[in-house]
Design a protein around this motif. Structure first.
Motif, short mmCIF file in Angstrom:
data_model
loop_
_atom_site.label_atom_id
_atom_site.label_comp_id
_atom_site.label_asym_id
_atom_site.label_seq_id
_atom_site.Cartn_x
_atom_site.Cartn_y
_atom_site.Cartn_z
N THR A 194 0.82 -1.21 0.00
CA THR A 194 0.00 0.00 0.00
C THR A 194 0.85 1.25 0.00
N ALA A 195 2.13 1.13 0.39
CA ALA A 195 2.99 2.30 0.54
C ALA A 195 3.80 2.62 -0.71
N GLY A 196 4.02 1.66 -1.59
CA GLY A 196 4.74 1.93 -2.83
C GLY A 196 6.20 1.55 -2.79
N THR A 197 6.73 1.21 -3.97
CA THR A 197 8.13 0.85 -4.16
C THR A 197 8.65 1.64 -5.36
N TRP A 198 9.77 2.32 -5.20
CA TRP A 198 10.34 3.12 -6.28
C TRP A 198 11.76 2.66 -6.57
N LEU A 199 12.09 2.61 -7.86
CA LEU A 199 13.40 2.13 -8.31
C LEU A 199 14.23 3.28 -8.87
N TYR A 200 15.55 3.14 -8.75
CA TYR A 200 16.47 4.07 -9.38
C TYR A 200 17.66 3.29 -9.92
N SER A 201 18.44 3.93 -10.79
CA SER A 201 19.68 3.34 -11.28
C SER A 201 20.73 4.43 -11.38
#
Length: 446
Positions: A339-346
């Motif tokens: 419910t809180a979200g997952t964010w990706l970076y590179s």
């Protein structure tokens, strides 16, 4: 000008140092020293200081012997028994500021919370209290020994989080706005605590930098312990290893592990990690926002690196993809119901020294400490400030509770990932080509 600074906390009176708008309280013990009967035992909370505690210098480090003579991140070893300590860097006159709790890397075998790359001065400038944590390493922290609680190093981190909960308000931090973050083994520890039922409620946000599924099978760990015991001439037991000094034990682990990347680390099947990390991440911490990513090359030297042989490059690529980069979409997929979200970076900026976007070179950008000792040796004479500004600002914003500006990930093809720097962007004029410019959160209020 540097002056003394006194804080009266539930743990007792702590005397640190203030320099301008930055306050530092270094090496505060959060647990009793893990020596004698406590060496292979669960950490015990430190008793309240009966006298003012001098927190003007870094405390003892669990690392007695570094993994190699030269490491990318400066990792000083500080002698002493009180290795279960933490340091607090806070803005002057802070009040209810969000808190970043930092877990250092080092393969669960080494690393130092006293590194100048982890100094929280830029976070203090931007309204964040930073806490760096020391924890037990190697055999003392992660060996699955009979009669010893598993995952002692993770238990240390959990106790440090309890200390933060009880004491950080006295330093101007908000105990209800804690972001747990770490890099490499520290990033893997973040994921492990996110997957653990014991982590619930101890932190509200999480960031894993070059972390992954670093759990170590008990058979692999016990194989190392048997080789270790043979080399040292002691049984591979609590009693046997208790008879060996920490420095000698760490040096011998370094000698016998060979080319194995992970020989000790979190193990599953206890109260801290009752199930696999994958299963744990799918069922725990889904209400905790998570930001995670990796560098483009990690242990692969990058397109411009000089490598000894083609096979060495291929091996590096396998490590990069298997241990680090592939873990990012996998974690997002496991957390698709979060419910809180997952964010990706590179992170894609290639260091002219290492020849690629290699392991650890992103840390000075996230911490915005490009002037710290050792940075130029790893990043070259002109590391781009134009890259540090948005990277640090994104992390500051995340710690302050803001939603990242790019779309959350589900682990499926087509997911968005924030790219920091682009391949070939070695000049300051070129470096903005790989990401959308972001205004840094300078001098942000708590």
């Amino acid at each position: 000008m540097i002056t003394t600074d006194t804080v009266r906390a539930p743990a007792g009176t702590v005397i640190g140092r203030r320099e301008g708008r930055v306050r530092r309280f270094l090496g505060i013990p959060y647990a009793e020293a893990p020596i004698g009967v406590r060496r292979f035992a669960a950490p015990v909370p430190r008793g309240r200081f009966t006298e003012p505690y001098d927190a003007s210098r870094h405390g003892a480090t669990a690392q007695a012997v570094p993994l190699s003579a030269t490491t990318t991140i400066p990792e000083p070893s500080v002698p002493g028994d009180d290795v279960l300590n933490l340091s607090v860097v806070a803005p002057a006159d802070a009040e209810r500021c969000p808190v970043l709790v930092w877990i250092h890397g080092g393969g669960f075998l080494a690393g130092s919370p006293a590194s100048p790359w982890y100094d929280g001065r830029s976070f203090a400038r931007d309204g964040v209290v930073t806490v760096t944590v020391g924890y037990r390493l190697g055999v003392d922290g992660f060996a699955p020994l009979d009669g010893v609680p598993a995952n002692l190093g993770l238990r240390d981190m959990l106790l440090a989080l309890d200390w933060v909960r009880e004491n950080i308000a006295a330093f101007g931090g908000d105990p209800d706005r804690v972001t747990l973050a770490g890099q490499s083994a520290g990033g893997a520890a973040v994921l492990a605590l996110l997957a653990s039922p014991a982590g619930r409620g101890r932190f509200q946000r999480a960031m894993s930098i070059s972390g992954g599924f670093f759990e170590v099978g008990r058979d692999i760990a016990r194989g190392l312990l048997e080789r270790l015991g043979d080399r040292l001439g002691v049984p591979p037991t609590r009693e046997g290893f208790s008879a060996v000094g920490v420095a000698r034990l760490q040096a011998t682990v370094r000698d016998v592990r060979g080319e194995e990347a992970l020989v000790l680390g979190p193990v599953t099947g206890d109260d801290i990690l009752p199930v696999s990390l994958a299963e744990g991440l799918a069922g725990h911490g889904l209400d905790v926002p998570l930001l995670l990513g990796a560098t483009g090359d990690e242990f692969d030297g990058g397109a411009g690196a000089v490598v000894a042989a083609r096979s060495a490059r291929a091996a590096g690529t396998r490590v990069t993809d298997t241990l680090f980069r592939a873990a990012c979409p996998r974690v997002a997929r496991l957390r698709r119901k979060a419910t809180a979200g997952t964010w990706l970076y590179s992170f894609e900026w290639p260091s002219p020294i290492t020849g690629g976007a290699t392991h650890c070179v992103d840390i000075p950008f996230f911490f915005d400490v490009l002037d710290a000792p050792g940075v130029r040796a790893a990043l070259g004479p002109r590391p781009p400030k134009e890259l540090a500004a948005p990277m640090h600002a994104d992390l500051v914003g995340f710690v302050h509770g803001r939603r990242p500006s790019w779309a959350p990930a589900t682990g499926e093809p087509g997911d968005t990932a924030r790219e920091y720097g682009r391949r070939g962007a070695v000049s300051a004029a070129d470096v903005t080509g790989g990401y959308d410019p972001v205004v840094p959160a300078a001098t942000e209020a708590c």
